[in-house]
Design a protein around this motif. Structure first.
Motif, PDB file in Angstrom:
ATOM      1  N   HIS A   1     -43.402  22.860 -24.905  1.00 20.67           N
ATOM      2  CA  HIS A   1     -44.293  24.021 -24.916  1.00 20.67           C
ATOM      3  C   HIS A   1     -44.121  24.798 -23.615  1.00 20.67           C
ATOM      4  CE1 HIS A   1     -47.809  26.599 -25.181  1.00 20.67           C
ATOM      5  NE2 HIS A   1     -48.165  26.183 -23.986  1.00 20.67           N
ATOM      6  N   GLY A   2     -44.121  26.103 -23.748  1.00 18.47           N
ATOM      7  CA  GLY A   2     -44.115  27.017 -22.604  1.00 18.47           C
ATOM      8  C   GLY A   2     -44.589  28.347 -23.163  1.00 18.47           C
ATOM      9  N   ARG A   3     -44.558  29.362 -22.328  1.00 16.72           N
ATOM     10  CA  ARG A   3     -44.998  30.662 -22.856  1.00 16.72           C
ATOM     11  C   ARG A   3     -43.942  31.288 -23.754  1.00 16.72           C
ATOM     12  NH1 ARG A   3     -46.063  32.742 -16.982  1.00 16.72           N
ATOM     13  NH2 ARG A   3     -44.075  31.653 -16.942  1.00 16.72           N
ATOM     14  N   HIS A   4     -42.690  30.850 -23.578  1.00 17.81           N
ATOM     15  CA  HIS A   4     -41.595  31.448 -24.364  1.00 17.81           C
ATOM     16  C   HIS A   4     -40.766  30.380 -25.059  1.00 17.81           C
ATOM     17  CE1 HIS A   4     -42.221  33.695 -20.530  1.00 17.81           C
ATOM     18  NE2 HIS A   4     -42.417  34.692 -21.378  1.00 17.81           N
ATOM     19  N   ARG A   5     -40.287  30.705 -26.257  1.00 18.79           N
ATOM     20  CA  ARG A   5     -39.285  29.864 -26.911  1.00 18.79           C
ATOM     21  C   ARG A   5     -37.968  30.067 -26.163  1.00 18.79           C
ATOM     22  NH1 ARG A   5     -38.852  28.296 -32.230  1.00 18.79           N
ATOM     23  NH2 ARG A   5     -40.615  29.626 -32.788  1.00 18.79           N
ATOM     24  N   GLN A   6     -37.197  29.016 -26.015  1.00 14.31           N
ATOM     25  CA  GLN A   6     -35.887  29.129 -25.350  1.00 14.31           C
ATOM     26  C   GLN A   6     -34.816  28.912 -26.426  1.00 14.31           C
ATOM     27  OE1 GLN A   6     -35.631  27.165 -21.429  1.00 14.31           O
ATOM     28  NE2 GLN A   6     -37.795  26.691 -21.594  1.00 14.31           N
ATOM     29  N   PRO A   7     -34.282  30.029 -26.956  1.00 13.17           N
ATOM     30  CA  PRO A   7     -33.394  29.939 -28.125  1.00 13.17           C
ATOM     31  C   PRO A   7     -32.149  29.087 -27.884  1.00 13.17           C
ATOM     32  CG  PRO A   7     -33.940  32.235 -27.625  1.00 13.17           C
ATOM     33  CD  PRO A   7     -34.464  31.420 -26.487  1.00 13.17           C
ATOM     34  N   THR A   8     -31.727  28.945 -26.631  1.00 13.44           N
ATOM     35  CA  THR A   8     -30.510  28.159 -26.382  1.00 13.44           C
ATOM     36  C   THR A   8     -30.794  26.654 -26.301  1.00 13.44           C
ATOM     37  OG1 THR A   8     -30.821  28.544 -24.039  1.00 13.44           O
ATOM     38  CG2 THR A   8     -29.264  30.008 -25.174  1.00 13.44           C
TER      39      THR A   8
ATOM     40  N   PRO B   1     -31.968  23.046 -27.838  1.00 14.14           N
ATOM     41  CA  PRO B   1     -31.932  22.467 -29.181  1.00 14.14           C
ATOM     42  C   PRO B   1     -33.276  21.878 -29.632  1.00 14.14           C
ATOM     43  CG  PRO B   1     -30.982  20.941 -27.586  1.00 14.14           C
ATOM     44  CD  PRO B   1     -31.339  22.182 -26.820  1.00 14.14           C
ATOM     45  N   HIS B   2     -34.253  21.794 -28.742  1.00 15.85           N
ATOM     46  CA  HIS B   2     -35.494  21.085 -29.049  1.00 15.85           C
ATOM     47  C   HIS B   2     -36.501  21.977 -29.789  1.00 15.85           C
ATOM     48  CE1 HIS B   2     -33.603  18.499 -26.181  1.00 15.85           C
ATOM     49  NE2 HIS B   2     -33.773  19.367 -25.196  1.00 15.85           N
ATOM     50  N   ILE B   3     -37.433  21.336 -30.486  1.00 21.44           N
ATOM     51  CA  ILE B   3     -38.440  22.089 -31.245  1.00 21.44           C
ATOM     52  C   ILE B   3     -39.479  22.682 -30.287  1.00 21.44           C
ATOM     53  CG2 ILE B   3     -40.355  21.831 -32.902  1.00 21.44           C
ATOM     54  CD1 ILE B   3     -38.536  19.764 -34.326  1.00 21.44           C
ATOM     55  N   TYR B   4     -39.782  23.968 -30.516  1.00 25.61           N
ATOM     56  CA  TYR B   4     -40.724  24.685 -29.663  1.00 25.61           C
ATOM     57  C   TYR B   4     -42.098  24.761 -30.322  1.00 25.61           C
ATOM     58  CZ  TYR B   4     -43.005  28.685 -27.401  1.00 25.61           C
ATOM     59  OH  TYR B   4     -43.898  29.505 -26.751  1.00 25.61           O
ATOM     60  N   TYR B   5     -43.140  24.497 -29.539  1.00 27.83           N
ATOM     61  CA  TYR B   5     -44.521  24.704 -29.984  1.00 27.83           C
ATOM     62  C   TYR B   5     -45.115  25.842 -29.159  1.00 27.83           C
ATOM     63  CZ  TYR B   5     -44.839  20.298 -32.595  1.00 27.83           C
ATOM     64  OH  TYR B   5     -44.669  19.286 -33.500  1.00 27.83           O
ATOM     65  N   ASP B   6     -45.695  26.829 -29.838  1.00 29.65           N
ATOM     66  CA  ASP B   6     -46.376  27.862 -29.051  1.00 29.65           C
ATOM     67  C   ASP B   6     -47.827  27.462 -28.765  1.00 29.65           C
ATOM     68  OD1 ASP B   6     -47.593  28.269 -31.472  1.00 29.65           O
ATOM     69  OD2 ASP B   6     -46.834  30.300 -31.780  1.00 29.65           O
ATOM     70  N   ASN B   7     -48.240  26.307 -29.308  1.00 34.25           N
ATOM     71  CA  ASN B   7     -49.613  25.847 -29.112  1.00 34.25           C
ATOM     72  C   ASN B   7     -49.583  24.434 -28.513  1.00 34.25           C
ATOM     73  OD1 ASN B   7     -52.099  24.372 -29.934  1.00 34.25           O
ATOM     74  ND2 ASN B   7     -52.641  26.387 -30.767  1.00 34.25           N
ATOM     75  N   LEU B   8     -50.146  24.318 -27.322  1.00 32.70           N
ATOM     76  CA  LEU B   8     -50.074  23.036 -26.597  1.00 32.70           C
ATOM     77  C   LEU B   8     -50.846  21.928 -27.322  1.00 32.70           C
ATOM     78  CD1 LEU B   8     -49.293  21.356 -24.112  1.00 32.70           C
ATOM     79  CD2 LEU B   8     -51.222  22.383 -22.892  1.00 32.70           C
ATOM     80  N   GLU B   9     -51.992  22.285 -27.877  1.00 33.24           N
ATOM     81  CA  GLU B   9     -52.811  21.274 -28.568  1.00 33.24           C
ATOM     82  C   GLU B   9     -52.052  20.709 -29.776  1.00 33.24           C
ATOM     83  OE1 GLU B   9     -56.853  22.662 -29.166  1.00 33.24           O
ATOM     84  OE2 GLU B   9     -57.118  21.119 -30.702  1.00 33.24           O
ATOM     85  N   GLU B  10     -51.402  21.596 -30.502  1.00 33.74           N
ATOM     86  CA  GLU B  10     -50.617  21.127 -31.664  1.00 33.74           C
ATOM     87  C   GLU B  10     -49.476  20.219 -31.209  1.00 33.74           C
ATOM     88  OE1 GLU B  10     -49.223  24.334 -34.173  1.00 33.74           O
ATOM     89  OE2 GLU B  10     -51.309  25.004 -34.436  1.00 33.74           O
ATOM     90  N   MET B  11     -48.836  20.621 -30.112  1.00 34.82           N
ATOM     91  CA  MET B  11     -47.738  19.772 -29.623  1.00 34.82           C
ATOM     92  C   MET B  11     -48.269  18.390 -29.239  1.00 34.82           C
ATOM     93  SD  MET B  11     -44.919  20.298 -26.605  1.00 34.82           S
ATOM     94  CE  MET B  11     -45.914  19.853 -25.186  1.00 34.82           C
ATOM     95  N   ALA B  12     -49.423  18.377 -28.564  1.00 37.87           N
ATOM     96  CA  ALA B  12     -49.994  17.089 -28.142  1.00 37.87           C
ATOM     97  C   ALA B  12     -50.303  16.224 -29.365  1.00 37.87           C
ATOM     98  CB  ALA B  12     -51.256  17.329 -27.311  1.00 37.87           C
ATOM     99  N   ARG B  13     -50.817  16.860 -30.423  1.00 38.84           N
ATOM    100  CA  ARG B  13     -51.178  16.103 -31.643  1.00 38.84           C
ATOM    101  C   ARG B  13     -49.934  15.457 -32.256  1.00 38.84           C
ATOM    102  NH1 ARG B  13     -54.418  19.638 -33.618  1.00 38.84           N
ATOM    103  NH2 ARG B  13     -56.202  18.607 -32.676  1.00 38.84           N
ATOM    104  N   ASP B  14     -48.796  16.160 -32.156  1.00 40.59           N
ATOM    105  CA  ASP B  14     -47.564  15.675 -32.780  1.00 40.59           C
ATOM    106  C   ASP B  14     -46.722  14.799 -31.842  1.00 40.59           C
ATOM    107  OD1 ASP B  14     -48.356  17.116 -34.931  1.00 40.59           O
ATOM    108  OD2 ASP B  14     -46.898  18.726 -34.711  1.00 40.59           O
ATOM    109  N   SER B  15     -47.225  14.536 -30.627  1.00 43.09           N
ATOM    110  CA  SER B  15     -46.412  13.805 -29.641  1.00 43.09           C
ATOM    111  C   SER B  15     -47.005  12.432 -29.316  1.00 43.09           C
ATOM    112  CB  SER B  15     -46.317  14.596 -28.327  1.00 43.09           C
ATOM    113  OG  SER B  15     -45.689  15.841 -28.542  1.00 43.09           O
ATOM    114  N   ASP B  16     -46.129  11.511 -28.940  1.00 40.67           N
ATOM    115  CA  ASP B  16     -46.579  10.217 -28.413  1.00 40.67           C
ATOM    116  C   ASP B  16     -46.805  10.316 -26.912  1.00 40.67           C
ATOM    117  OD1 ASP B  16     -46.070   8.571 -30.896  1.00 40.67           O
ATOM    118  OD2 ASP B  16     -44.081   9.431 -30.567  1.00 40.67           O
ATOM    119  N   TRP B  17     -46.019  11.180 -26.281  1.00 40.94           N
ATOM    120  CA  TRP B  17     -46.080  11.365 -24.832  1.00 40.94           C
ATOM    121  C   TRP B  17     -46.226  12.844 -24.517  1.00 40.94           C
ATOM    122  CZ3 TRP B  17     -45.851   7.736 -20.918  1.00 40.94           C
ATOM    123  CH2 TRP B  17     -45.572   6.433 -21.309  1.00 40.94           C
TER     124      TRP B  17
END
Ligand code: NAP
Ligand code: 8YV
Length: 309
Positions: A169-176, A178-194
């Motif tokens: 997660h960051g303010r911008h997606r980094q198209p180059t 390869p990792h999945i981008y979340y524009d929402n930190l809470e959603e990323m936390a829900r989907d993460s173990d770490w």
């Protein structure tokens, strides 16, 4: 006439020696009477080496041209005030990426495999009576990186080598990337173990790892913070770690360093280190050399190697 420089914090011996060779150095952090000291030397100061520079300090230094911070994070410098006064600010990026990434991974391993606890178990002679309980591994887990910047990318590379899945997660997606981008930190936390925190301390990141984000990470979730204590709601984190609402934490940075809350120090599901992620001789030498290079470039009229303002 040598250039007069104000040093605002203790720096590495090699950096201090380099400064003393080139400048007349005045050490603010060693002054018994700060006000009297600034009244005496302030009008002659043209450069600062170190952090902790607010607008009030800048106002005591009418000839100040440049602040060379020792560290990539420059949250202890009021950069808006510097800009308004036409004062340049530099930092020390890149040279510390590997050292900091190593500590992020070390904290993840230490928390997941309970390395400090297992060490105590052996030292206390308990192995002769019982087996150490099972721990969890990193392989196959998802790590959400808050701040996939210079250091974040080094952490991602190491986590990938450990067979983890990377999202960020960051303010911008980094198209180059390869990792999945979340524009929402809470959603990323829900989907993460770490959750690994490695974004800068700033007004926009203060408290960004809120109670909601920590609750989304959940009882099986763990976090590592190698950024700044200001990014986390520390009170909420302690409460959740105590109640089991959050699984564990590896922390190199805190809200009020060097003071670490007693409640945090009492917890067995945390590993705590003293803001030392960049503190290897090689890395601190390289950071100090970059402080010197920025100052040298400025006073030679050359482009600044690493300017932030
Ligand atoms: P960097 O290259 O500037 O990367 C920072 C990342 O954070 C970027 O990917 C940026 O992505 C993201 N970010 C910035 N503002 C954000 C916001 N408001 N919300 C979400 N994401 C945000 O910095 P770095 O060199 O990797 O260093 C990162 C930080 O680590 C430093 O600022 C410092 O505080 C800390 N640090 C700590 C230690 C230690 O000893 N523990 C040592 C070195 C550094 P976007 O622009 O897309 O948002
Ligand atoms: C230093 C840091 O410990 O670079 C940073 O942002 O936090 C660390 O490398 C700190 O800046 C002390 O000078």
């Amino acid at each position: 006439m040598t250039i007069e420089l104000l040093q605002t914090q203790k720096l590495l011996d090699t950096c201090e020696a380099g400064l003393a060779e080139r400048y007349t150095v005045h050490k603010l952090h060693e002054a018994a009477d700060r006000e009297a000291f600034l009244s005496e030397v302030g009008p002659r100061i043209r450069a600062i080496a170190g952090g902790n520079v607010d607008a009030a300090l800048m106002d005591r230094l009418p000839k100040l041209e440049i602040i060379a911070n020792m560290g990539v994070g420059y949250d202890s410098i009021d950069t808006d005030a510097a800009k308004a006064r036409d004062i340049r600010v530099t930092n020390t990026p890149d040279v510390l990426n590997d050292a900091v990434a190593e500590i992020a991974i070390a904290l993840m391993m230490a928390v997941s495999r309970q390395v400090p606890q297992a060490d105590r178990f052996v030292r206390e002679g308990r192995w002769e009576q019982e087996q150490y309980p099972f721990t969890t591994e990193l392989r196959g887990k998802t790590v959400g990186i808050l701040g996939l910047g210079r250091i974040g990318k080094e952490i991602a590379a190491r986590a990938q080598a450990l067979k983890m899945r990377i999202v960020y997660h960051g303010r911008h997606r980094q198209p180059t990337e390869p990792h999945i981008y979340y524009d929402n930190l809470e959603e990323m936390a829900r989907d993460s173990d770490w959750l690994v925190i490695v974004a800068p301390g700033s007004a926009s990141t203060r408290g960004i790892v809120s109670r909601k984000v920590l609750e989304a990470l959940g009882p099986e979730g763990r976090l590592v913070n190698v950024a700044r204590g200001s990014l986390i709601d520390e009170q909420a984190m302690i409460e959740l770690l105590e109640s089991g609402g959050l699984g564990g934490a590896g922390l190199d940075v805190f809200a009020d360093e060097p003071h670490v809350p007693e409640r945090l120090r009492q917890l067995d599901n945390v590993v705590l280190t003293p803001h030392y992620a960049s503190a290897t001789r090689t890395t601190r030498d390289a950071m100090g050399a970059l402080v010197l290079k920025n100052l040298e470039a400025w006073f030679s009229g050359d482009p600044l190697p690493s300017a932030v303002v």
